[in-house]
Design a protein around this motif. Structure first.
Motif, short mmCIF file in Angstrom:
data_model
loop_
_atom_site.label_atom_id
_atom_site.label_comp_id
_atom_site.label_asym_id
_atom_site.label_seq_id
_atom_site.Cartn_x
_atom_site.Cartn_y
_atom_site.Cartn_z
N SER A 97 71.96 75.35 65.92
CA SER A 97 72.88 75.37 64.79
C SER A 97 72.26 74.73 63.56
O SER A 97 72.37 75.24 62.44
N LEU A 98 71.58 73.62 63.75
CA LEU A 98 70.92 72.93 62.64
C LEU A 98 69.79 73.79 62.07
O LEU A 98 69.63 73.88 60.84
N ALA A 99 69.02 74.44 62.93
CA ALA A 99 67.94 75.31 62.46
C ALA A 99 68.50 76.51 61.71
O ALA A 99 67.90 76.94 60.70
N SER A 100 69.64 77.03 62.12
CA SER A 100 70.26 78.16 61.41
C SER A 100 70.71 77.76 60.02
O SER A 100 70.51 78.50 59.04
N ALA A 101 71.31 76.59 59.89
CA ALA A 101 71.75 76.10 58.58
C ALA A 101 70.56 75.85 57.67
O ALA A 101 70.58 76.19 56.48
N ASP A 102 69.50 75.26 58.22
CA ASP A 102 68.29 75.03 57.42
C ASP A 102 67.61 76.33 57.03
O ASP A 102 67.08 76.45 55.92
N LEU A 103 67.61 77.29 57.92
CA LEU A 103 67.02 78.59 57.60
C LEU A 103 67.79 79.27 56.48
O LEU A 103 67.18 79.89 55.58
N LEU A 104 69.10 79.16 56.48
CA LEU A 104 69.92 79.70 55.39
C LEU A 104 69.54 79.05 54.07
O LEU A 104 69.33 79.73 53.06
N LEU A 105 69.42 77.75 54.07
CA LEU A 105 69.08 77.03 52.84
C LEU A 105 67.69 77.39 52.36
O LEU A 105 67.49 77.69 51.18
N VAL A 106 66.73 77.41 53.26
CA VAL A 106 65.34 77.68 52.87
C VAL A 106 65.15 79.12 52.40
O VAL A 106 64.51 79.37 51.38
N SER A 107 65.71 80.06 53.13
CA SER A 107 65.44 81.47 52.81
C SER A 107 66.16 81.96 51.56
O SER A 107 65.67 82.87 50.90
N ILE A 108 67.29 81.38 51.23
CA ILE A 108 68.05 81.88 50.08
C ILE A 108 67.90 81.00 48.86
O ILE A 108 67.68 81.49 47.76
N CYS A 109 67.98 79.71 49.03
CA CYS A 109 68.04 78.82 47.87
C CYS A 109 66.68 78.47 47.29
O CYS A 109 66.55 78.35 46.07
N ILE A 110 65.67 78.31 48.09
CA ILE A 110 64.36 77.88 47.57
C ILE A 110 63.74 78.93 46.64
O ILE A 110 63.26 78.57 45.57
N PRO A 111 63.73 80.20 46.99
CA PRO A 111 63.16 81.17 46.04
C PRO A 111 63.91 81.23 44.71
O PRO A 111 63.30 81.36 43.65
N VAL A 112 65.23 81.10 44.76
CA VAL A 112 66.01 81.14 43.52
C VAL A 112 65.75 79.89 42.68
O VAL A 112 65.60 79.96 41.46
#
Length: 165
Positions: A97-112
């Motif tokens: 669950s923690l890895a899924s939340a971090d993956l969401l943050l990394v994959s969507i927010c960092i490029p933007v």
């Protein structure tokens, strides 16, 4: 002067301003020194803005490393926990669950955030503006709630084990 702020369309005539004012289509507000301030209507010449190389290189390295390590590490955790049956326990489910939340943050927010570093204003549209704020908050809350559940589950598991012995 009774009020520090007067609307431009008020019946009181405005004296000429010694400071050059911004002319916009939106209603402006006159401050106590007779300067006009317009809400959210700025006209920057974005073609003249260049990020200096000494700022560009460190930011690119940090954002790039965060993106690559975040994507690969979180995907690895998700694949390992999902694929192997021996890894399916309560603690690893929390880590999933923690890895899924971090993956969401990394994959969507960092490029933007990296692309927004190069501009003065938001250029991705109204929907993406609201979606980014929402996804950042959802990801942060998922991480916090997962860590809270992990911290509450650990003593409960220890107390059940000690009672059984």
């Amino acid at each position: 002067m009774a009020s520090a702020l007067l609307l431009n369309n008020s019946p009181t005539p405005m004296p000429p301003s010694p400071i050059t004012t911004i002319t916009t289509n939106s209603p402006a507000i006159t401050t106590s020194n007779n300067t006009n301030i317009s809400d959210y209507d700025y006209d920057y010449d974005l073609t003249d803005y260049n990020v200096p190389l000494e700022e560009l290189i460190p930011v690119t390295i940090v954002y790039g490393a965060t993106l690559i390590l975040g994507l690969s590490g979180n995907l690895l955790v998700i694949v390992v926990v999902a694929r192997y049956r021996t890894m399916k326990n309560i603690t690893n489910t929390f880590l999933l669950s923690l890895a899924s939340a971090d993956l969401l943050l990394v994959s969507i927010c960092i490029p933007v955030k990296f692309a927004a570093f190069f501009t003065f204003s938001w250029t991705f549209g109204e929907f993406l503006c609201k979606a980014m704020s929402y996804l950042q908050n959802v990801s942060a809350l998922c991480s916090v709630f997962t860590l809270t559940a992990m911290s509450l589950e650990s003593p409960a598991a220890l107390s059940v084990t000690s009672v059984a012995n």
